[in-house]
Design a protein around this motif. Structure first.
Motif, PDB file in Angstrom:
ATOM      1  N   THR A 168       0.861  -1.109   0.151  1.00 42.64           N
ATOM      2  CA  THR A 168       0.048   0.027  -0.088  1.00 42.64           C
ATOM      3  C   THR A 168       0.734   1.090   0.127  1.00 42.64           C
ATOM      4  OG1 THR A 168      -1.734  -1.256   1.094  1.00 42.64           O
ATOM      5  CG2 THR A 168      -1.922   1.366   1.224  1.00 42.64           C
ATOM      6  N   GLY A 169       0.760   2.073  -0.931  1.00 40.27           N
ATOM      7  CA  GLY A 169       1.451   3.430  -0.950  1.00 40.27           C
ATOM      8  C   GLY A 169       2.814   3.146  -1.421  1.00 40.27           C
ATOM      9  N   GLY A 170       3.373   1.874  -1.756  1.00 40.50           N
ATOM     10  CA  GLY A 170       4.819   1.856  -2.160  1.00 40.50           C
ATOM     11  C   GLY A 170       5.012   1.363  -3.503  1.00 40.50           C
ATOM     12  N   ARG A 171       6.236   1.023  -3.982  1.00 41.04           N
ATOM     13  CA  ARG A 171       6.516   0.438  -5.519  1.00 41.04           C
ATOM     14  C   ARG A 171       6.603  -0.987  -5.187  1.00 41.04           C
ATOM     15  NH1 ARG A 171      11.691  -1.308  -6.152  1.00 41.04           N
ATOM     16  NH2 ARG A 171      13.218  -1.236  -4.146  1.00 41.04           N
ATOM     17  N   ALA A 172       6.363  -1.390  -6.610  1.00 41.39           N
ATOM     18  CA  ALA A 172       6.335  -2.983  -6.760  1.00 41.39           C
ATOM     19  C   ALA A 172       7.528  -3.616  -6.336  1.00 41.39           C
ATOM     20  CB  ALA A 172       5.791  -3.129  -8.305  1.00 41.39           C
ATOM     21  N   VAL A 173       7.546  -4.570  -5.845  1.00 42.47           N
ATOM     22  CA  VAL A 173       8.620  -5.498  -5.221  1.00 42.47           C
ATOM     23  C   VAL A 173       8.856  -6.727  -5.907  1.00 42.47           C
ATOM     24  CG1 VAL A 173      10.043  -6.341  -3.296  1.00 42.47           C
ATOM     25  CG2 VAL A 173       9.095  -4.129  -3.152  1.00 42.47           C
ATOM     26  N   LEU A 174       9.945  -7.114  -6.350  1.00 43.13           N
ATOM     27  CA  LEU A 174      10.056  -8.506  -6.936  1.00 43.13           C
ATOM     28  C   LEU A 174      11.316  -9.291  -6.276  1.00 43.13           C
ATOM     29  CD1 LEU A 174       9.369 -10.831  -8.684  1.00 43.13           C
ATOM     30  CD2 LEU A 174      10.588  -9.777 -10.683  1.00 43.13           C
ATOM     31  N   TRP A 175      12.312  -8.910  -6.555  1.00 42.93           N
ATOM     32  CA  TRP A 175      13.541  -9.623  -6.087  1.00 42.93           C
ATOM     33  C   TRP A 175      14.133  -8.960  -4.629  1.00 42.93           C
ATOM     34  CZ3 TRP A 175      13.061 -13.617  -8.543  1.00 42.93           C
ATOM     35  CH2 TRP A 175      12.621 -13.631 -10.057  1.00 42.93           C
ATOM     36  N   ASP A 176      13.629  -7.637  -4.338  1.00 46.22           N
ATOM     37  CA  ASP A 176      14.238  -6.955  -3.233  1.00 46.22           C
ATOM     38  C   ASP A 176      13.498  -7.546  -2.012  1.00 46.22           C
ATOM     39  OD1 ASP A 176      15.698  -5.395  -4.616  1.00 46.22           O
ATOM     40  OD2 ASP A 176      14.333  -3.634  -4.951  1.00 46.22           O
ATOM     41  N   ASP A 177      14.195  -7.279  -0.740  1.00 45.95           N
ATOM     42  CA  ASP A 177      13.452  -7.794   0.268  1.00 45.95           C
ATOM     43  C   ASP A 177      13.204  -6.515   1.135  1.00 45.95           C
ATOM     44  OD1 ASP A 177      13.781 -10.546   0.322  1.00 45.95           O
ATOM     45  OD2 ASP A 177      15.890 -10.417   0.666  1.00 45.95           O
ATOM     46  N   PRO A 178      12.126  -6.433   1.904  1.00 46.55           N
ATOM     47  CA  PRO A 178      10.856  -7.628   2.122  1.00 46.55           C
ATOM     48  C   PRO A 178      10.037  -7.955   0.985  1.00 46.55           C
ATOM     49  CG  PRO A 178      10.275  -5.895   3.540  1.00 46.55           C
ATOM     50  CD  PRO A 178      11.621  -5.549   2.951  1.00 46.55           C
ATOM     51  N   ASN A 179       9.745  -9.213   0.585  1.00 48.22           N
ATOM     52  CA  ASN A 179       8.455  -9.764  -0.241  1.00 48.22           C
ATOM     53  C   ASN A 179       8.051 -10.820   0.320  1.00 48.22           C
ATOM     54  OD1 ASN A 179       7.085 -10.373  -2.227  1.00 48.22           O
ATOM     55  ND2 ASN A 179       8.522 -10.070  -3.841  1.00 48.22           N
ATOM     56  N   ASP A 233       6.249 -22.007 -19.765  1.00 51.64           N
ATOM     57  CA  ASP A 233       5.044 -21.802 -18.802  1.00 51.64           C
ATOM     58  C   ASP A 233       5.682 -20.757 -17.704  1.00 51.64           C
ATOM     59  OD1 ASP A 233       3.671 -23.406 -20.345  1.00 51.64           O
ATOM     60  OD2 ASP A 233       4.004 -25.148 -19.042  1.00 51.64           O
ATOM     61  N   VAL A 234       5.062 -19.613 -17.588  1.00 53.75           N
ATOM     62  CA  VAL A 234       5.330 -18.588 -16.722  1.00 53.75           C
ATOM     63  C   VAL A 234       4.259 -17.880 -16.314  1.00 53.75           C
ATOM     64  CG1 VAL A 234       6.734 -16.603 -16.134  1.00 53.75           C
ATOM     65  CG2 VAL A 234       7.856 -18.123 -17.582  1.00 53.75           C
ATOM     66  N   VAL A 235       4.313 -17.710 -15.005  1.00 53.67           N
ATOM     67  CA  VAL A 235       2.951 -16.921 -14.462  1.00 53.67           C
ATOM     68  C   VAL A 235       3.682 -15.913 -13.486  1.00 53.67           C
ATOM     69  CG1 VAL A 235       0.905 -16.877 -12.869  1.00 53.67           C
ATOM     70  CG2 VAL A 235       1.329 -18.766 -14.422  1.00 53.67           C
ATOM     71  N   VAL A 236       3.102 -14.510 -14.052  1.00 53.54           N
ATOM     72  CA  VAL A 236       3.469 -13.571 -13.192  1.00 53.54           C
ATOM     73  C   VAL A 236       2.138 -13.404 -12.050  1.00 53.54           C
ATOM     74  CG1 VAL A 236       3.984 -11.049 -12.761  1.00 53.54           C
ATOM     75  CG2 VAL A 236       4.813 -12.071 -14.589  1.00 53.54           C
ATOM     76  N   ALA A 237       2.488 -13.611 -10.913  1.00 54.72           N
ATOM     77  CA  ALA A 237       1.428 -13.427  -9.653  1.00 54.72           C
ATOM     78  C   ALA A 237       1.702 -12.178  -9.049  1.00 54.72           C
ATOM     79  CB  ALA A 237       1.715 -14.624  -8.716  1.00 54.72           C
ATOM     80  N   VAL A 238       0.843 -11.347  -8.954  1.00 58.49           N
ATOM     81  CA  VAL A 238       0.486 -10.114  -8.435  1.00 58.49           C
ATOM     82  C   VAL A 238      -0.195  -9.825  -7.177  1.00 58.49           C
ATOM     83  CG1 VAL A 238       0.439  -7.437  -8.965  1.00 58.49           C
ATOM     84  CG2 VAL A 238       1.265  -8.860 -10.972  1.00 58.49           C
TER      85      VAL A 238
END
Length: 385
Positions: A168-179, A233-238
């Motif tokens: 909420t109110g932040g940028r999208a995180v993929l490889w960075d921690d915490p995720n 087969d790849v799924v991006v789960a957001v």
């Protein structure tokens, strides 16, 4: 209509044109033959889809909570109940919902290979734990076959999940921690019928796809990530917290061949549940949904057993390896026999289960096309697969 002369009922292999499928007297390079001999033995005994069986026949996250006269009695009862519940979960995972009412009522503990306690706590009269229960695949298959219940084998090709979390109110995180969303997917432990892989986030992963490219459904980046795992087969789960923090909103962006259970869904918080807990629940639900999508067209009907005589044109060893790998991804092909081999072609008998159209469709999904010939089939890789 396509001829079906080369597929027949059970009763042993039958080569419809013995002369056509005879062994030619050709000389092969010694290294070619040695490599081929090893590969034939490996693929005939241990197909790739069997490697996924360990995960498919393991049930994780089995929560138990039992109160009894003393801690030992509570623990013994909890472990027995947990194994029984896990067995029911496994049978439902493998079979179609229409058959769940007639699943065999047997002692599930007899089919347990082993189990582990992931976490536990106890008091004077209470035992609480989370279990992982692993079952004997051969015994479970035999049980379902004996009851005449169709079931699905584990998928041979891994599905790569790219978990993007948008706080909420932040940028999208993929490889960075915490995720925490990636942590929830890692806790899944490999999936069920559909084996799931979560990239570790190493330098190559970071260079292959970013959170922004994942959110955009960047086809090239997704294909590159899949190529690292030898899958399309790849799924991006957001995932992101629902407005007001009352749940979790999840959307899926998938490659065309990936089993995707939905486009988007909201998971409301239940009583006593926090955001981490609802993430774990969502991940398990998505995995079950992937299993269901995969399972429907891949149920094995063992009352329909047949054999399929095929001829495979070859341009070299690479072609043979390609066909062999694709065959190993087809659960409907229970085993195959190499009848003859030359530098130009291989003659195979495929021993199959299921309806003819189901077998043909499964081969097509694995990238193997069939063309009818006189009394046999020509099988070759489908272009672009």
């Amino acid at each position: 209509m396509v001829s079906r002369l080369a597929i027949r009922a059970s009763g042993g292999p039958k080569i419809l044109q013995p002369g056509r499928f005879s062994m030619p007297s050709l000389r092969f390079p010694r290294a070619w033959l040695l490599s081929l001999a090893v590969l034939v033995m490996v693929c005939a005994v241990s197909p790739v889809w069997a490697q996924a069986a360990g995960d498919a026949f393991a049930v994780r996250g089995v929560d138990v909570d039992v109160t009894a006269a003393n801690p030992q009695a509570a623990k013994e009862q909890a472990l027995a109940e947990g194994q029984e519940r896990a067995f029911r979960t496994l049978l439902e995972r493998l079979t179609q919902p229409a058959d769940h009412a007639r699943l065999p009522k047997v002692d599930g503990t007899l089919y347990v290979r082993d189990f582990s306690v992931d976490q536990e706590r106890s008091s004077a009269t209470r035992y609480i734990a989370t279990l992982t229960v692993r079952f004997n695949p051969t015994a479970v298959r035999k049980l379902l076959q004996g009851e005449g219940i169709a079931y699905a084998e584990p998928r041979g090709r891994v599905l790569v999940v790219v978990p993007v979390y948008v706080p909420t109110g932040g940028r999208a995180v993929l490889w960075d921690d915490p995720n925490p969303w990636r942590d929830a997917w890692n806790a899944l432990g490999g999936g069920g019928l559909v084996p799931v892989a979560v990239p570790p986030g190493d330098l190559a992963d970071v260079q292959t796809i970013t959170a922004e490219r994942a959110l955009a459904g960047d086809v090239q980046a997704m294909q590159s990530m899949g190529a690292r795992w030898r899958t399309s087969d790849v799924v991006v789960a957001v995932a992101s917290p629902s407005p007001g923090g009352k749940g979790l909103d999840v959307s899926l962006i998938a490659s065309p061949s990936a089993p995707k259970p939905f486009d988007s869904i909201a998971y409301p918080l239940t009583e006593g549940e926090n955001l981490d807990a609802v993430m774990l629940r969502a991940v398990r639900d998505i995995s079950r949904g992937m299993d269901t999508v995969f399972k429907q067209p891949n149920l094995l009907a063992f009352d329909r057993v047949g054999s399929l005589s095929t001829l495979v044109p070859l341009a070299g060893l690479a072609d043979w390896l390609n066909v062999r790998e694709r065959l190993s991804q087809v659960p409907q092909v229970r085993r195959w026999e190499l009848v003859s081999l030359s530098k130009a072609e291989a003659a195979l008998v495929l021993h199959t289960v299921g309806e003819h159209d189901q077998v043909v469709a499964a081969l097509q999904r694995a990238g193997l096309g069939l063309e009818p010939a006189e009394g046999y089939w020509i099988m070759r890789p489908v272009s672009g697969r």
